[in-house]
Design an enzyme around this catalytic site. Structure first.
Site, short mmCIF file in Angstrom:
data_model
loop_
_atom_site.label_atom_id
_atom_site.label_comp_id
_atom_site.label_asym_id
_atom_site.label_seq_id
_atom_site.Cartn_x
_atom_site.Cartn_y
_atom_site.Cartn_z
CG HIS A 11 2.77 2.30 12.51
ND1 HIS A 11 3.42 1.39 11.70
CD2 HIS A 11 1.45 2.01 12.41
CE1 HIS A 11 2.52 0.59 11.14
NE2 HIS A 11 1.33 0.94 11.55
CG ASP A 26 -4.25 -4.53 11.56
OD1 ASP A 26 -3.62 -5.49 12.05
OD2 ASP A 26 -3.77 -3.37 11.51
#
Length: 354
Positions: free
Chosen positions: A160, A285
């Site tokens: 990110h 995830d």
């Protein structure tokens, strides 16, 4: 497969995060590494290599030097103002119409250089960030020395983080730094495949106008999930990079049957790109029970993911990203590494027979 790992991540702990309507302990915690390393050891992956120290030269090819300086100075500046024992996070964020050049205040720096409340700083944060970068770069060194595949077990994650923004648990973009280092070492083209549940917005932004790195991201669509503003199919690159950015967004609830189709699209594009090395931003995830995710992949699916990554026959550098379902985290990561190792052996045997 060699695992590059350092205990220096442990000091990055103790902060809280805002999750929609509540303040909770950080899901991104040191115990994640214990789960991963423990499961890998149980499966027989015990060849652990400590990272060698690297400077910031490659980092500065990816990130704004002023941003990197902020990452190093943030907590000491915060501690000087508030004393020890607190964690630093932004109170405001730079928005449209606001001056994006920080002043000497740590609050101004946090507002300019972070984009959400999931990039806190504590006393050990910079040490962990720096070690994660060294772990990624040591993986490149090992591959240059002849390893066909390595796993940089980085914490904190990086996908990110863009040139000058931290967020989403990410500070320096470890996978992007590794990709740049592979290019510096002689690779003419690098493919970077992000299989984390969340879009690799930072990685996309870093390479969006470049043709020497092909970026593909499989993720939950921005209508449904963080980071909400990027990750659309229409984002295909710009300038020299047009056509070298592939987003494969999927709705919440996606299972492996559908996710696997997206993986195959990405792998086909990577093969067509013909890179010298594949960097994998490895997030799990996507698992059905992940508290930060929303897909429904099962633990056995990750073995197949690993085999399919190996099936394209590229030197592969795994770099750890997300995954927060603690009971299954280690197993899921290990399943990918196990599947890759088995698939690589099958690929090598098939090549030898030819």
């Amino acid at each position: 497969m060699k695992l590059i790992y350092s205990e220096d991540h442990r000091g990055h702990a103790g902060a809280m995060e805002m999750r929609y309507d509540e303040m909770i302990p950080m899901s991104e915690c040191p115990e994640r590494m214990d789960a991963i390393m423990g499961a890998l050891a149980e499966a027989g992956f015990t060849d652990i290599v400590a990272p060698n120290p690297h400077g910031l030269d490659v980092v500065h090819q990816i990130h704004d030097p002023a941003f990197v300086n902020f990452l190093e100075r943030c907590y000491p500046l915060w501690e000087a103002e508030f004393g020890p024992g607190h964690f630093a996070t932004a109170y405001t964020f730079g928005m449209r119409g606001m001056d994006q050049v920080p002043n000497a205040s740590v609050h101004s720096m946090l507002s300019c250089y972070t984009f959400d409340v999931c990039a806190p700083f504590v006393e050990g944060t910079w040490k962990a960030i720096n070690a994660a970068k060294d772990i990624a770069l040591t993986g490149v060194d090992l591959m240059q020395a002849g390893e066909s595949a390595v796993f940089s077990v980085c914490r904190p994650a990086g996908h990110h983080a863009s040139q000058d923004l931290a967020g989403g648990y990410c500070y320096l973009n470890n996978a992007a730094i590794a990709a740049q280092a592979h290019l510096n070492a002689g690779s003419s083209r690098v493919a970077l495949l992000d299989i984390d549940y969340h879009h690799g917005n930072g990685t996309q932004r870093i390479f969006y106008d470049r043709a020497d790195v092909f970026f593909a991201s499989l993720h939950c669509r921005p209508q449904d999930e963080y980071p909400f503003l990027m990750g659309y199919e229409t984002e295909v690159g710009a300038g020299e990079g047009k056509g070298y950015n592939l987003n494969l967004p999927m709705p919440r609830g996606t299972d492996y049957a559908e996710w696997g189709k997206a993986l195959q699209i990405a792998l086909d594009r990577i093969v067509a790109y013909a890179p010298d090395v594949l960097v994998v931003s490895l997030g799990v995830d996507t698992f059905e029970g992940d508290p930060v995710g929303g897909f429904s992949l099962q633990s056995p699916d990750y073995v197949d993911v690993g085999k399919r990554l190996a099936s394209i026959g590229l030197p592969t550098h795994f770099v750890m990203e997300g995954g927060y379902a603690m009971d299954a985290l280690g197993k899921n990561v290990t399943n990918i590494i196990t599947g890759y190792s088995e698939g690589a052996a099958e690929y090598s045997a098939g090549t030898d027979r030819k």
